[in-house]
Motif scaffolding. Structure first.
Motif, PDB file in Angstrom:
ATOM      1  N   THR A 214     110.076 -27.607 -22.565  1.00  0.00           N
ATOM      2  CA  THR A 214     111.121 -27.476 -21.563  1.00  0.00           C
ATOM      3  C   THR A 214     111.979 -26.266 -21.910  1.00  0.00           C
ATOM      4  N   THR A 215     112.778 -25.844 -20.960  1.00  0.00           N
ATOM      5  CA  THR A 215     113.678 -24.717 -21.228  1.00  0.00           C
ATOM      6  C   THR A 215     114.577 -25.018 -22.421  1.00  0.00           C
ATOM      7  N   ASP A 216     115.151 -26.222 -22.460  1.00  0.00           N
ATOM      8  CA  ASP A 216     116.045 -26.586 -23.565  1.00  0.00           C
ATOM      9  C   ASP A 216     115.322 -26.566 -24.904  1.00  0.00           C
ATOM     10  N   GLU A 217     114.071 -27.048 -24.918  1.00  0.00           N
ATOM     11  CA  GLU A 217     113.308 -27.057 -26.171  1.00  0.00           C
ATOM     12  C   GLU A 217     112.997 -25.638 -26.633  1.00  0.00           C
ATOM     13  N   LEU A 218     112.607 -24.783 -25.703  1.00  0.00           N
ATOM     14  CA  LEU A 218     112.207 -23.431 -26.071  1.00  0.00           C
ATOM     15  C   LEU A 218     113.372 -22.587 -26.573  1.00  0.00           C
ATOM     16  N   VAL A 219     114.528 -22.728 -25.941  1.00  0.00           N
ATOM     17  CA  VAL A 219     115.646 -21.857 -26.324  1.00  0.00           C
ATOM     18  C   VAL A 219     116.242 -22.236 -27.677  1.00  0.00           C
ATOM     19  N   GLN A 220     115.861 -23.400 -28.218  1.00  0.00           N
ATOM     20  CA  GLN A 220     116.372 -23.777 -29.539  1.00  0.00           C
ATOM     21  C   GLN A 220     115.993 -22.750 -30.600  1.00  0.00           C
ATOM     22  N   GLU A 221     114.865 -22.059 -30.375  1.00  0.00           N
ATOM     23  CA  GLU A 221     114.452 -21.022 -31.327  1.00  0.00           C
ATOM     24  C   GLU A 221     115.484 -19.910 -31.447  1.00  0.00           C
ATOM     25  N   MET A 222     116.319 -19.768 -30.408  1.00  0.00           N
ATOM     26  CA  MET A 222     117.291 -18.675 -30.397  1.00  0.00           C
ATOM     27  C   MET A 222     118.664 -19.087 -30.918  1.00  0.00           C
ATOM     28  N   ASN A 223     118.815 -20.330 -31.344  1.00  0.00           N
ATOM     29  CA  ASN A 223     120.105 -20.754 -31.902  1.00  0.00           C
ATOM     30  C   ASN A 223     120.466 -19.876 -33.094  1.00  0.00           C
ATOM     31  N   GLY A 224     121.666 -19.320 -33.066  1.00  0.00           N
ATOM     32  CA  GLY A 224     122.118 -18.460 -34.154  1.00  0.00           C
ATOM     33  C   GLY A 224     121.599 -17.041 -34.098  1.00  0.00           C
ATOM     34  N   LYS A 225     120.944 -16.671 -32.969  1.00  0.00           N
ATOM     35  CA  LYS A 225     120.413 -15.314 -32.836  1.00  0.00           C
ATOM     36  C   LYS A 225     120.981 -14.570 -31.636  1.00  0.00           C
ATOM     37  N   VAL A 226     121.892 -15.218 -30.912  1.00  0.00           N
ATOM     38  CA  VAL A 226     122.488 -14.591 -29.734  1.00  0.00           C
ATOM     39  C   VAL A 226     123.980 -14.437 -29.999  1.00  0.00           C
ATOM     40  N   TRP A 227     124.472 -13.206 -29.856  1.00  0.00           N
ATOM     41  CA  TRP A 227     125.842 -12.877 -30.229  1.00  0.00           C
ATOM     42  C   TRP A 227     126.541 -12.120 -29.108  1.00  0.00           C
ATOM     43  N   PRO A 237     127.992   3.490 -27.833  1.00  0.00           N
ATOM     44  CA  PRO A 237     126.743   4.202 -28.159  1.00  0.00           C
ATOM     45  C   PRO A 237     126.135   3.772 -29.498  1.00  0.00           C
ATOM     46  N   GLU A 238     126.980   3.479 -30.486  1.00  0.00           N
ATOM     47  CA  GLU A 238     126.474   3.035 -31.796  1.00  0.00           C
ATOM     48  C   GLU A 238     125.776   1.679 -31.669  1.00  0.00           C
ATOM     49  N   TYR A 239     126.389   0.773 -30.902  1.00  0.00           N
ATOM     50  CA  TYR A 239     125.800  -0.553 -30.702  1.00  0.00           C
ATOM     51  C   TYR A 239     124.480  -0.442 -29.939  1.00  0.00           C
ATOM     52  N   GLU A 240     124.447   0.428 -28.925  1.00  0.00           N
ATOM     53  CA  GLU A 240     123.229   0.590 -28.136  1.00  0.00           C
ATOM     54  C   GLU A 240     122.096   1.176 -28.976  1.00  0.00           C
ATOM     55  N   LYS A 241     122.441   2.004 -29.935  1.00  0.00           N
ATOM     56  CA  LYS A 241     121.446   2.641 -30.782  1.00  0.00           C
ATOM     57  C   LYS A 241     120.850   1.671 -31.797  1.00  0.00           C
ATOM     58  N   LYS A 242     121.679   0.754 -32.299  1.00  0.00           N
ATOM     59  CA  LYS A 242     121.258  -0.081 -33.427  1.00  0.00           C
ATOM     60  C   LYS A 242     120.886  -1.515 -33.059  1.00  0.00           C
ATOM     61  N   LEU A 243     121.198  -1.953 -31.828  1.00  0.00           N
ATOM     62  CA  LEU A 243     121.026  -3.368 -31.494  1.00  0.00           C
ATOM     63  C   LEU A 243     120.104  -3.568 -30.289  1.00  0.00           C
ATOM     64  N   GLN A 244     119.555  -4.764 -30.204  1.00  0.00           N
ATOM     65  CA  GLN A 244     118.793  -5.174 -29.026  1.00  0.00           C
ATOM     66  C   GLN A 244     119.775  -5.830 -28.057  1.00  0.00           C
ATOM     67  N   ILE A 245     120.343  -5.027 -27.190  1.00  0.00           N
ATOM     68  CA  ILE A 245     121.363  -5.492 -26.251  1.00  0.00           C
ATOM     69  C   ILE A 245     120.686  -6.050 -25.000  1.00  0.00           C
ATOM     70  N   VAL A 246     121.135  -7.242 -24.589  1.00  0.00           N
ATOM     71  CA  VAL A 246     120.549  -7.856 -23.391  1.00  0.00           C
ATOM     72  C   VAL A 246     121.510  -7.842 -22.206  1.00  0.00           C
ATOM     73  N   TYR A 260     124.011  -9.441 -27.536  1.00  0.00           N
ATOM     74  CA  TYR A 260     122.868  -8.871 -28.232  1.00  0.00           C
ATOM     75  C   TYR A 260     122.130  -9.937 -29.040  1.00  0.00           C
ATOM     76  N   LEU A 261     120.901  -9.586 -29.437  1.00  0.00           N
ATOM     77  CA  LEU A 261     120.039 -10.481 -30.198  1.00  0.00           C
ATOM     78  C   LEU A 261     119.874  -9.940 -31.608  1.00  0.00           C
ATOM     79  N   ALA A 262     120.093 -10.808 -32.590  1.00  0.00           N
ATOM     80  CA  ALA A 262     119.959 -10.392 -33.989  1.00  0.00           C
ATOM     81  C   ALA A 262     119.931 -11.620 -34.890  1.00  0.00           C
ATOM     82  N   GLU A 263     119.282 -11.488 -36.041  1.00  0.00           N
ATOM     83  CA  GLU A 263     119.238 -12.587 -37.006  1.00  0.00           C
ATOM     84  C   GLU A 263     120.615 -12.872 -37.596  1.00  0.00           C
TER      85      GLU A 263
END
Length: 294
Positions: A214-227, A237-246, A260-263
């Motif tokens: 389910t959507t809820d089950e799948l997104v659990q993988e992203m807990n603690g990775k979305v900021w 510009p620095e953030y855009e260069k170094k991060l995966q911005i969504v 953004y997404l990051a460990e």
């Protein structure tokens, strides 16, 4: 009502387009998510019976679809990425032609076409030639032909391509209602198509199913990775260069909120936020971050 995809593979010369895929699909809306080239369309064509697997088999209610043949086509509806029609066909002519191929009676054909033209906002163009329609309208005609025989199994490949936001909302509502006692499988890379209406999702990458749930089950993988954090336009510009911005959102104070997404957090001002299915999709398919994911 069950669709079994058992260890299905499809080989094209030196490429495995689909590699040992197994799915057990029950009634409701199922989303098949993946980037372009993931193997979704090849898998859809095999489920539709248009293409035979190199290995494995596909069964409906325990019977191979190759055995069911015409009986399977009678309960099946399919919208490919591109559907063909004669240039001189009007919308009504085309739907009547498809209804004949699907074995509908004249009475049922008239009733079903009127119903679909109304539900898909095509009444005003019923006598217009399809090749004169906009891309979005052509797509709605394609959806209509897939629904003509009131199918038990409905396969839609990138169904909202070319639809505007309002049309997408109406499409999702219609499909959600339609799927109550049927199987609907939607292949898409547009996350919002299935995020809230899918009973379950399967994520496909490089010809393989890498996750289901389910959507809820799948997104659990992203807990603690979305900021998220707020930055000045000078810092951006620095953030855009170094991060995966969504996502970026301009604030009234002249600053910008960055999602953004990051460990781990990039800055001490960053805070965790609740993940969405879009976040998981972009985490798994980072090359799609700068493309349109609606």
């Amino acid at each position: 009502m069950e669709l079994f995809i058992n260890n299905v593979s499809k080989q094209f010369k030196d490429k495995n387009a689909v590699n040992d895929v197994s799915l057990h699909i029950t009634s409701g809306v199922w989303g098949l998510l993946g980037a372009n080239g993931a193997g979704k369309t090849t898998l859809m064509r095999m489920i539709a019976g248009i293409m035979e697997p190199s290995d494995g088999k596909i069964e409906y209610d325990g019977i191979p679809i190759t055995t069911l043949k015409g009986k399977y086509r009678d309960i099946f509806g399919y919208l490919p990425q591109e559907f063909g029609f004669y240039p001189e066909f009007t919308v009504k002519d085309y739907l009547e032609y498809v209804a004949t191929l699907k074995g509908l009676t004249k009475k049922d054909t008239k009733k079903k076409i009127n119903e679909l033209l109304e539900n898909l906002s095509l009444e005003n163009v019923r006598n217009k030639k399809i090749n004169k329609l906009s891309g979005g309208m052509k797509r709605r005609v394609g959806i209509a032909q897939a629904l003509l025989n009131d199918p038990e199994v409905l396969i839609l490949d990138e169904p909202t391509s070319g639809l505007d936001p309002g049309e997408r909302v109406r499409f999702r509502k219609m499909i959600s209602e339609f799927a109550k006692d049927r199987i609907v499988l939607i292949s898409t890379h547009i996350v919002s198509d299935i995020e809230y209406i899918a009973t379950k999702n399967a994520i496909m990458k490089n010809g393989q199913i890498i996750a289901t749930g389910t959507t809820d089950e799948l997104v659990q993988e992203m807990n603690g990775k979305v900021w998220e954090c707020e930055v000045s336009t000078e810092q951006l510009p620095e953030y855009e260069k170094k991060l995966q911005i969504v996502n970026l959102r301009n604030e009234d104070d002249g600053k910008v909120t960055v999602r953004y997404l990051a460990e781990k957090p990039f800055s001490s001002e960053s805070f965790k936020v609740k993940p969405r299915l879009e976040d998981l999709y972009l985490w798994l398919f980072p090359q799609e971050t700068n493309k349109e994911v609606k």
